[in-house]
Enzyme design. Sequence first.
Site, short mmCIF file in Angstrom:
data_model
loop_
_atom_site.label_atom_id
_atom_site.label_comp_id
_atom_site.label_asym_id
_atom_site.label_seq_id
_atom_site.Cartn_x
_atom_site.Cartn_y
_atom_site.Cartn_z
N LYS A 74 0.89 -1.76 -0.05
CA LYS A 74 0.11 0.35 -0.20
C LYS A 74 0.76 1.40 -0.22
CE LYS A 74 -1.62 -1.66 3.60
NZ LYS A 74 -2.47 -2.21 4.85
N THR A 105 -8.08 8.55 9.56
CA THR A 105 -7.94 7.48 8.46
C THR A 105 -7.95 6.39 9.61
OG1 THR A 105 -4.68 8.60 8.89
CG2 THR A 105 -6.41 8.87 6.29
N GLY A 147 -8.11 2.84 10.88
CA GLY A 147 -8.98 1.88 10.62
C GLY A 147 -8.79 1.64 9.38
N THR A 148 -8.32 2.82 8.42
CA THR A 148 -7.98 2.19 7.26
C THR A 148 -7.32 1.18 5.95
OG1 THR A 148 -5.86 3.28 6.56
CG2 THR A 148 -7.65 4.73 6.52
N GLY A 149 -5.93 0.54 7.11
CA GLY A 149 -5.86 -0.94 6.74
C GLY A 149 -6.81 -2.28 7.42
N CYS A 150 -7.40 -1.79 8.39
CA CYS A 150 -8.65 -2.62 8.51
C CYS A 150 -9.73 -2.83 7.85
CB CYS A 150 -8.65 -2.83 9.43
SG CYS A 150 -7.98 -2.47 10.85
#
Length: 268
Positions: free
Chosen positions: A173, A204, A206-209
């Site tokens: 990412k 942002t 929690g963007t990865g989750c």
Amino acid sequence: MKKALSIAGSDCSGGAGIQADIKTMSAHGIYAMSAITALTAQNTTGVTDILEATPDFLSAQLDAVFSDIFPDAVKIGMVSSAALIDVIAQKLRQYQARHIVVDPVMVSTSGSKLLQDEALEALKTKLLPLAEVVTPNIPEAEILADRKIESPADMEAAAKTISEQYHCAVLCKGGHDLNDANDLLWKGGTGLWFKGNRIDNPNTHGTGCTLSSAIASNLAKGLDLEEAVRRAKEYISGALAAMLDLGKGHGPMNHLFDLKSAFIQEVE
């Protein structure tokens, strides 16, 4: 109805972890299930405490899910200890789980460390080889590839290294002041760039989750990996563009930005 399982930690403030995963899967029309690896006391400003599940209890949760409502995809997020990783890997092999997405959560958005040092080797050797795709951000990819990433070419080299070493696809990412929101999918020896525009939103959390859960949801529907990633990026862009503003730190996204329902009414 397609089903997906999230194996991750709980975020009591609702922006990341299990809560973000369930919201994301539900927004994709997927029946969401969970196996909780840890309870966290956290909010938009940081993590203040972690209560880890025991290996036996995590094992019991996984048995309960797989023996009754078999998931069409599995997303793995925060797993802080080697003992819990051992349990997850053993159960995934036992039940022959499919469409496994691993988000190698090491540090929270606020900077809190979420992966114990001894767990890193277990993550590399036991979970990543089971994954269909792993979704590291730049700092996580640097650790997994054991190299610095300072350019798009570095992203390609790191993704190639991770993919070859652990025999899985890699979605490296962008962000972290590199490459705007452009992500790189490395699969089968070749790379595919997914272009994106950076959305000027500081919230942002929690963007990865969310991205990994969206990918798992799309894989559960039967989409191929490239299309699953493309649609997941569109979803997260919409959730960020909704400009939800909650909390005193890095706030959450609006996971239900596109939900149309007769049971939801706008409340001023």
